[in-house]
Design an enzyme around this catalytic site. Structure first.
Site, short mmCIF file in Angstrom:
data_model
loop_
_atom_site.label_atom_id
_atom_site.label_comp_id
_atom_site.label_asym_id
_atom_site.label_seq_id
_atom_site.Cartn_x
_atom_site.Cartn_y
_atom_site.Cartn_z
N ARG A 141 0.83 -1.21 0.00
CA ARG A 141 0.00 0.00 0.00
C ARG A 141 0.86 1.26 0.00
O ARG A 141 0.64 2.19 0.75
CB ARG A 141 -0.91 0.00 1.22
CG ARG A 141 -2.11 0.91 1.05
CD ARG A 141 -3.09 0.70 2.19
NE ARG A 141 -4.30 1.47 1.97
CZ ARG A 141 -5.49 1.13 2.45
NH1 ARG A 141 -5.64 0.03 3.15
NH2 ARG A 141 -6.53 1.87 2.23
N CYS A 142 1.88 1.26 -0.84
CA CYS A 142 2.76 2.42 -0.90
C CYS A 142 3.20 2.58 -2.33
O CYS A 142 3.43 1.63 -3.03
CB CYS A 142 3.96 2.19 0.00
SG CYS A 142 5.49 2.90 -0.61
#
Ligand code: FES
Ligand code: FES
Lengths: 166, 793
Positions: free
Chosen positions: B373-374
Site C-alpha cells: 500500500r505504498c
C-alpha cells in the site's frame, strides 16, 4: 463417508461427507454458497465466520460431521423477505467494507455480539470483533456500522452515516 | 464542507455517494477467484522447500501418484522440456518457475501436484519425497557484499558477485560540500524491515486452456490484468499462446496492496498444466504459503543524514541504501526506477542539496520488493526524512512542529524543483500542519507533556508532514517491461442515456465502480446510478497498466474525464444542431446545454444522446461513445500532516496511541466517504509496520513468523480510533485536480508514530527506535539507559 443432515439458512440439506471435510468447504463447495470465505490456515482471520445454533463459529475449524443436526446461518441467510438485516445496512451505509472479503465473517460475528450485548460500547465492539481481521478499512467504520445496527435493532435514533471529515 | 457542482441526483464529484459494489459483498454474492468453478476442474497444490538453500538430489513422486485421484506431479524437469521453467520478473530479472537443481529460499516451489480435489492434492503433496543437500544460506545483505560470499546467482552468465544494481541521484559534490561546512549534522542507521501485504484473500487462479480453440482463459487475482496478459504471452508465446489467444479475467479481489501485481510461479505452473492436459486448473494458496513465498515489501537498510544551520534551517540530506531483494529482483517498479520513487525523500522541505544512492543485493530470502500500500518505495524515503527531521530538531533544540513550519516549501513556490529532480505540482504544507495542530490541540499536549514528565509519566507527541508522489506516470519516463504507464477509459452511452464505462485498472476494494461513475457523472451530468463500471476483463476493457501505487484516479480517473469531455463536445454539436444555434451560443450546466440568455431553450444530455442514435446531424458519426488513453504530463504530489499522541506504560512498556489526527491533501475529492475510508485503512497499515509487523528469518534461513498466528496483522483492538481531515490543493495539471490517496496514510503514519514514541522517551537519552517498536524493544532500550534503575532508586 458419513451422511449428515443440517439446516442452512432455514433449508434442510443432506450430504455425504468424508470425516475430514471442513465445514467451510462443505458450505462453499458442496452447497455452492461462496459468501463464506477462507483467509488463513490457523483460525486467525475470521473470514469464514458463520452462525452455528446462533453462536459465531470459524467454519474453517469445525468439521462438517460436527455440524450434523445443527442450524447454520451464513451471509446468504442474513437478509429476509422484508429486506436487508440491520447489520448489512449498517455496513453499507457506514462504508464498513472495501474489498468485501472479510465482510461476511465480520457481520456474522457482529450479529452474535449484538444478540449477547445489544448496546455495546466502542471498546466492547473492538474486543468483540478482535477475532476477525480486516486489512482494508482500519476498523473505524466497522465499529460505526455495528453501532448503527445496534441503534436500529434497539429502535434508538439512528446515528449519522456521513463521514466526519474536519 | 466540499462544494459540489452537480446535484445529489447526478452525484458527481464531492458527493459521499454510498458504494455501488456493496450490494453484492454484503449479501455474499461477490465473485472471488476461489468462487470460480468450472466443469472438469482439477486442483493444484505445491510442494515447497523446507530449506533456504539446497541442491535437489531427487524428487520421488511415486507414492503420490499411487493415491487415487492424484493425476500428475509436475517438476522443473517437466517444465524444462517446454522451456517453461524460468520466467522474467517485472524488473527484467529472471526467476525459476520450478527448480531443476537448486532451491534458493525457504518455501520456494519445488513441484506441483494435480488432483481431482483439493484434499487429495494436499495428500499428494505430503507424499512427494524430495531429497536435498543443504548449503549454508546467505541471509544478511551486508554479508552478501563480502567478496568471499558465495555467488547465489551462478545461473546468470558471468555473475561474479551478489550485487544487482547501483543507483544514485542528486548532486554528490554539492551535498558533500554542505555537509562539510554545516553547523549541525545528524546521522542514523535504520532498517525498514521486510513485511508482507497479507491481503485477507490470498493469491490464486483458475487457468483454463481450450485445446480446440487454442485459447486460454485465466481467472486470477491480479491488480494488472492487461500487463499480465502481455507477460503470459512473452513467457508462453513460443508454445503457441500468443496474446490474442489469452483472456485474463480478474474477478473481485480481496485486497491487493501491491502483492497481486507480480506473476508468481503458481500461476505459470497452472497455465502450463492446463495447456498440457486441457483441464481447468485451480490453484489457491494457503495463508502460510502466501506469507512465506509471495512478494515481500520494504527491507531497506538506510544510512540517513541531515545537515543544517544551528538555528534550524535544513540545508542538505544524504541517504545511502542497501536493498535486500532476496533471490531475484522481483520488484514491481517502473523499469527505469530500480528504487521506485525513493528520491522523493527530500520531503516537504525547501533546501537545495541532496544525494541518494542505493545498492541492491541477492540473498536467500523470497523475492519481491512490492508496495505494501505504498507508491514505489516512498514509505522508506518518508520514514528516513521524517525521522531525520525530528532528530535534527532535537539537536538544534527546536520544537519539531516549529522547525517544520520554518523549513516547508511555501505554497507560492510551486511548482517546486526538488534537488533530486522532481517537479512538485502543488501543496500547502503550512495549512495542513496548522489544521492538524489545531485539531489535536498541539500546544495543549506540549503543556500536558511537561507536567507528565515531572510525574515520571511517559507520553509523546509525534509529527509527520510528508509528500507523496503517485500517479505513474508520464510515458517519457514510466514504463513496465517497456509498456508505457498511461491508462485508459472507454465510455459507451446507450440510446436511453444510460452508460457503461470500462477501464484498464482493477479495483481491489478502492470503490472504482462508484468513484469512476462519479467522475463521468460530473462531466456528463448523467446520474452516477446509471453508469455501470467494468474492469478486469482483458477481452472487453481497453489496455491499461492496472491499479497500484495510487495511480487509478490520477491516470484512469483522468482518462474517464477526458473521454467524457469528448462526448460532451459531441453533445454540444448535436445541441447546436437541434436548437439551431451556433456552438458558441450554448452554455453547459450539469445535465444540459442551454442557449445563452434563453435558458428555456435547452436540451438535456439524455435528449442529446438519444439524438445521437436517432437524429444526428449530417456528416457526424452516429452513436455516443468515446475512448481515451491518458498520458499524464506529471506525477501528482499528495501530502499530509499527521500528529500522533502516545502513552507508554512505565512498567510493561505497552504503547498506546491515544490520539491520531491525519490531515490529508489529495487535491479535489471525488467521494469524501471513500477518501476517508481509504485513509482509515491506510493508517492501520501504517501502525502495522510501525509497531507490529516484520517477517523474521533466522540464520539458517527459516522464517520464524510465517503464519497469521505470529505475523501480527492489527485487529480492531490494536488499531486506534482514527481522526481524519483534509485540505484541498488541486493538482494543476490533472483534468479533475485529483491526486490519489490510497497509500498516503501508509506512507505518512509510521514516522508519526515512531516520532511520538521517541518523543516520549527522548528526555531519557533515547534518540532513535527501530520499527516495529515493540514493548520488548522499548523495554531493552529503556533498560540500557538505566530507566528502571532510576525508578527503583
Ligand atoms: S479462514 Fe481464517 S479463521 Fe477461518
Ligand atoms: S474489506 Fe478488505 S479485508 Fe476487510
Amino acid at each position: 463417508m458419513k451422511s449428515i443432515t443440517l439446516k442452512i439458512n432455514g433449508a434442510e440439506h443432506t450430504a455425504e461427507v468424508s470425516p475430514r471435510t471442513l465445514l467451510v468447504h462443505l458450505i462453499r463447495e458442496n452447497f455452492s454458497m461462496t459468501g463464506t470465505h477462507i483467509g488463513c490456515d490457523t483460525t486467525s482471520c475470521g473470514a469464514c465466520t458463520i452462525l452455528v445454533n446462533g453462536r459465531s463459529v470459524k467454519s474453517c475449524t469445525m468439521l462438517a460431521v460436527q455440524a450434523d443436526g445443527k442450524e447454520i446461518i451464513t451471509v446468504e441467510g442474513l437478509a429476509t423477505a422484508e429486506g436487508l438485516h440491520p447489520i448489512q445496512e449498517g455496513f453499507h451505509l457506514n462504508h464498513a467494507l472495501h474489498c468485501g472479503f472479510c465482510t461476511a465473517g465480520l457481520m456474522l460475528r457482529a450479529v452474535e455480539l449484538l444478540e449477547k450485548n445489544p448496546n455495546p460500547t466502542e471498546e466492547e465492539i473492538r474486543w468483540g470483533i478482535s477475532g476477525n481481521l480486516c486489512r482494508c478499512t482500519g476498523y473505524n467504520n466497522i465499529v460505526k456500522a455495528i453501532q448503527w445496527a445496534s441503534a436500529k435493532m434497539q429502535g434508538r435514533e439512528l446515528p449519522s452515516t456521513e463521514p466526519e471529515f474536519v | 464542507m466540499i462544494k459540489c457542482k452537480t446535484s445529489k441526483e447526478i452525484g458527481g464529484m464531492g458527493h459521499s455517494k454510498k458504494r455501488k459494489e456493496d450490494a453484492r459483498f454484503i449479501q455474499g454474492k461477490g465473485n472471488y477467484v476461489d468462487d470460480v468453478k468450472l466443469p472438469g476442474m482439477l486442483y493444484m497444490d505445491i510442494v515447497r522447500s523446507p530449506y533456504a538453500y539446497a541442491k535437489i538430489k531427487n524428487i520421488d513422486a511415486s507414492k503420490a501418484l499411487e493415491i487415487e485421484g492424484v493425476i500428475a506431479v509436475v517438476t522443473g524437469k517437466d517444465l524444462e522440456k517446454y522451456n517453461l521453467h524460468w520466467m522474467p520478473t517485472l524488473m527484467s530479472d529472471t526467476q525459476m518457475v520450478l527448480p531443476t537443481d537448486t532451491v534458493m529460499y525457504q518455501a520456494q516451489e519445488v513441484a506441483a501436484v494435480i488432483a481431482t480435489d483439493r484434499y487429495i492434492a494436499r495428500d499428494g503433496k505430503e507424499a512427494v519425497i524430495v531429497e536435498y543437500e543443504t548449503m549454508k544460506p546467505l541471509m544478511d545483505p551486508f554479508d552478501a557484499l563480502d567478496p568471499d560470499a558465495p555467488i547465489l546467482r551462478s545461473d546468470k552468465e558471468g555473475k561474479s558477485d551478489n550485487h544487482i544494481w547501483h543507483w544514485e541521484v542528486g548532486d554528490k559534490e554539492k551535498t558533500d560540500d554542505v555537509f562539510n561546512n554545516a553547523d549541525v549534522t545528524v546521522k542514523q542507521q535504520m532498517h525498514i524491515p521486510r513485511i508482507h501485504v497479507a491481503s485477507i484473500e490470498t493469491c490464486g487462479c483458475v487457468a483454463s486452456y481450450d485445446k480446440v480453440k487454442n485459447h486460454l482463459t485465466m481467472y486470477m487475482t491480479t491488480q494488472a490484468p492487461h500487463a499480465i496478459r502481455t507477460v503470459i504471452a512473452l513467457v508462453a508465446g513460443h508454445v503457441g499462446l500468443t496474446e490474442e489467444k489469452i483472456r485474463v479475467i480478474s474477478p473481485d479481489i480481496g485486497g491487493g496492496f501491491g502483492g497481486k501485481v507480480p506473476v508468481y510461479p503458481g500461476y505459470v505452473i497452472a497455465i502450463a498444466v492446463s495447456f498440457l492436459t486441457g483441464a481447468p486448473i485451480k490453484w489457491i494458496e494457503d495463508r502460510s504459503e502466501n506469507l512465506q513465498a509471495d512478494s515481500f515489501a520494504r527491507d531497506y537498510h538506510i544510512t540517513a543524514e541531515m545537515a543544517g544551520t544551528s538555528d534550524g534551517k535544513i540545508q542538505a540530506t544524504r541517504f545511502k541504501v542497501l536493498a535486500d531483494h532476496g533471490y531475484t529482483d522481483a520488484s514491481a517498479n517502473p523499469s527505469k526506477f530500480p528504487v521506485g520513487l525513493f528520491s522523493i525523500g527530500t520531503g516537504s522541505y525547501d533546501y537545495g542539496a541532496a544525494y541518494m544512492e542505493a545498492d541492491a543485493v541477492y540473498t536467500n530470502k523470497p523475492p519481491g520488493g512490492v508496495a505494501y500500500r505504498c507508491s514505489f518505495r516512498v514509505t522508506e524515503a518518508v520514514h528516513a526524512i521524517e525521522r531525520m527531521t525530528d532528530m535534527f530538531a532535537k539537536k538544534v533544540g527546536k520544537d519539531p512542529a516549529q522547525l517544520r513550519m520554518e523549513n516547508f516549501i511555501k505554497k507560492e513556490d510551486f511548482p517546486w524543483a526538488s534537488p533530486t529532480g522532481w517537479s512538485y505540482d502543488s501543496g500547502d504544507y503550512h495549512a495542513g500542519l496548522k489544521l492538524a495542530m489545531d485539531t489535536v490541540d498541539y500546544d495543549g499536549f506540549r503543556v500536558e507533556q511537561a507536567a507528565a514528565r515531572k510525574e515520571g509519566k511517559l507520553m509523546g507527541i509525534g509529527i509527520s508532514t510528508f509528500t507523496e508522489v503517485v500517479g505513474a506516470g508520464p510515458s517519457k519516463d514510466f514504463d513496465i517491461l517497456g509498456i508505457k504507464m498511461f491508462d485508459s477509459a472507454e465510455i459507451r452511452v446507450h440510446p436511453t442515456g444510460k452508460a457503461i464505462a470500462r477501464f484498464g485498472t482493477k479495483s481491489q476494494g478502492q470503490g472504482h465502480e462508484t468513484t469512476y461513475a462519479q467522475i463521468i457523472a460530473e462531466e456528463l451530468g448523467i446520474p452516477m446510478e446509471h453508469i455501470e463500471i467494468e474492469e478486469g476483463d482483458t477481452d472487453t476493457a481497453p489496455y491499461g497498466l492496472g491499479t497500484y501505487a495510487s495511480r487509478s484516479t490520477p491516470t484512469a480517473g483522468a482518462a474517464a474525464a477526458m473521454a467524457a469531455r469528448k462526448l460532451r463536445d459531441k453533445a454540444k454539436k448535436i445541441a447546436a444542431h437541434l436548437l439551431e444555434v451556433s456552438e458558441q451560443d450554448l452554455e453547459w450546466e450539469p445535465g444540459k446545454f442551454f442557449v445563452k440568455g434563453a435558458p428555456e431553450k435547452s436540451k438535456t444530455i439524455q435528449e442529446l444522446v438519444f439524438a445521437a442514435y436517432t437524429n444526428h446531424p449530417e456528416g457526424m458519426e452516429g452513436g455516443f461513445e468515446a475512448t481515451h488513453y491518458y498520458d499524464p504530463p506529471n506525477l501528482t504530489f499528495p501530502s499530509g500532516a499527521y500528529i500522533c499522541i502516545v502513552d507508554i506504560d512505565p512498567e510493561t512498556c505497552d504503547i498506546k496511541v491515544r490520539r491520531f489526527v491525519a490531515i490529508d491533501d489529495c487535491g479535489n475529492i471525488i467521494n469524501p466517504m471513500i477518501v476517508q475510508g481509504q485513509v482509515h485503512g491506510g493508517l492501520t497499515q501504517g501502525i502495522a509496520p510501525a509497531m507490529y509487523e516484520e517477517l523474521i528469518y533466522d540464520e539458517a534461513g527459516n522464517i520464524l513468523n510465517g503464519t497469521f498466528m505470529d505475523y501480527l496483522v492489527p485487529t480492531a483492538v490494536e488499531s486506534p480510533s482514527w481522526e481524519t481531515g483534509h485540505t484541498v490543493t488541486p493538482a494543476p495539471h490533472h483534468p479533475i485536480g485529483a491526486k490519489g490517496v490510497g497509500e498516503s496514510p501508509t506512507v505518512g503514519a509510521p514516522p508519526a508514530i515512531v516520532n511520538a514514541i521517541v518523543d516520549a522517551v527522548s528526555h531519557l537519552g533515547i534518540k532513535h527506535l527501530e520499527i516495529p517498536v515493540t514493548p520488548f524493544k522499548l523495554y531493552k532500550e529503556l533498560k540500557a539507559v538505566g530507566y528502571f534503575d532510576k525508578q527503583e532508586a
